[in-house]
Scaffold this motif. Structure first.
Motif, PDB file in Angstrom:
ATOM      1  N   GLU A  65       5.917  21.547  51.552  1.00 26.08           N
ATOM      2  CA  GLU A  65       6.185  20.484  52.520  1.00 26.08           C
ATOM      3  C   GLU A  65       7.052  19.366  51.943  1.00 26.08           C
ATOM      4  OE1 GLU A  65       3.612  16.993  54.734  1.00 26.08           O
ATOM      5  OE2 GLU A  65       2.587  18.850  54.196  1.00 26.08           O
ATOM      6  N   LEU A  66       6.758  18.946  50.721  1.00 29.46           N
ATOM      7  CA  LEU A  66       7.394  17.756  50.160  1.00 29.46           C
ATOM      8  C   LEU A  66       8.576  18.037  49.223  1.00 29.46           C
ATOM      9  CD1 LEU A  66       4.104  15.818  49.370  1.00 29.46           C
ATOM     10  CD2 LEU A  66       5.618  15.501  51.341  1.00 29.46           C
ATOM     11  N   LEU A  67       8.679  19.259  48.734  1.00 31.82           N
ATOM     12  CA  LEU A  67       9.719  19.574  47.756  1.00 31.82           C
ATOM     13  C   LEU A  67      10.610  20.730  48.232  1.00 31.82           C
ATOM     14  CD1 LEU A  67       7.558  19.350  44.501  1.00 31.82           C
ATOM     15  CD2 LEU A  67       9.121  17.618  45.406  1.00 31.82           C
ATOM     16  N   GLN A  68      11.052  20.649  49.463  1.00 25.91           N
ATOM     17  CA  GLN A  68      11.893  21.714  50.011  1.00 25.91           C
ATOM     18  C   GLN A  68      13.177  21.855  49.208  1.00 25.91           C
ATOM     19  OE1 GLN A  68      12.485  21.088  54.196  1.00 25.91           O
ATOM     20  NE2 GLN A  68      10.313  21.270  54.662  1.00 25.91           N
ATOM     21  N   GLY A  69      13.529  23.099  48.900  1.00 21.12           N
ATOM     22  CA  GLY A  69      14.747  23.386  48.170  1.00 21.12           C
ATOM     23  C   GLY A  69      14.626  23.316  46.659  1.00 21.12           C
ATOM     24  N   TRP A  70      13.436  23.067  46.154  1.00 19.85           N
ATOM     25  CA  TRP A  70      13.237  22.961  44.712  1.00 19.85           C
ATOM     26  C   TRP A  70      12.926  24.330  44.107  1.00 19.85           C
ATOM     27  CZ3 TRP A  70      12.908  18.573  41.342  1.00 19.85           C
ATOM     28  CH2 TRP A  70      13.226  17.366  41.965  1.00 19.85           C
ATOM     29  N   ILE A  71      13.404  24.528  42.895  1.00 15.42           N
ATOM     30  CA  ILE A  71      13.069  25.692  42.085  1.00 15.42           C
ATOM     31  C   ILE A  71      12.634  25.165  40.727  1.00 15.42           C
ATOM     32  CG2 ILE A  71      13.860  27.866  41.065  1.00 15.42           C
ATOM     33  CD1 ILE A  71      16.162  27.821  43.142  1.00 15.42           C
ATOM     34  N   PHE A  72      11.495  25.631  40.245  1.00 14.32           N
ATOM     35  CA  PHE A  72      10.999  25.212  38.943  1.00 14.32           C
ATOM     36  C   PHE A  72      11.060  26.384  37.979  1.00 14.32           C
ATOM     37  CE2 PHE A  72       9.187  22.173  41.886  1.00 14.32           C
ATOM     38  CZ  PHE A  72       9.534  20.981  41.262  1.00 14.32           C
ATOM     39  N   TYR A  73      11.508  26.103  36.769  1.00 10.88           N
ATOM     40  CA  TYR A  73      11.714  27.109  35.732  1.00 10.88           C
ATOM     41  C   TYR A  73      10.849  26.776  34.524  1.00 10.88           C
ATOM     42  CZ  TYR A  73      16.138  27.734  38.292  1.00 10.88           C
ATOM     43  OH  TYR A  73      17.087  27.931  39.253  1.00 10.88           O
TER      44      TYR A  73
END
Length: 135
Positions: A65-73
């Protein structure tokens, strides 16, 4: 298993490098707004949640909901071999390990085998219960 760094696809995220030769500490200076409201806002709890997320935690609806478009590595090493696990906030039912798409169950099985030597399932032993070993 050694953690090297936690990073994201957004410039606003400050990459967290880990000490590859020993313990890593995330510390903060406490700020006091008033007697009832103290905080430090460094992101210690979020950092732990993101490590867990990159190691196939259950879905985190707030991330979607709050971090749309994020990718974490998460870059790490197991037995001398380097890996990168990454996961998007929008498609949390899959995880990528060195660019290979996997289900969360497949990733958890891989980690259980590679990190803990688990070749058969063990009752009540999960990826979540083992994350404490690293945190």
């Amino acid at each position: 298993m050694k953690l090297f760094k936690l990073r994201a696809n957004k410039e606003s995220f400050h990459t967290i490098p880990f000490n590859s030769k020993g313990i890593s500490l995330i510390v903060a200076k406490k700020r006091i707004e008033n007697e009832r409201n103290t905080y430090n806002s460094v992101g210690k709890s979020l950092s732990i949640a993101l490590i867990h997320f990159c190691l196939a935690s259950n879905k985190i609806p707030a991330f979607e909901e709050l971090l749309q478009g994020w990718i974490f590595y998460l870059d790490f090493e197991i037995n001398g071999k380097e890996y990168t696990a990454y996961r998007t906030t929008e498609q949390q039912d899959v995880i990528f390990l060195n660019d290979e798409k996997m289900s969360l169950a497949e990733f958890r099985s891989f980690m259980g085998q590679e990190v803990f030597g688990l070749t058969t399932p063990v009752n009540y032993l999960t990826n979540s219960s083992n994350i404490g070993v690293f945190i």
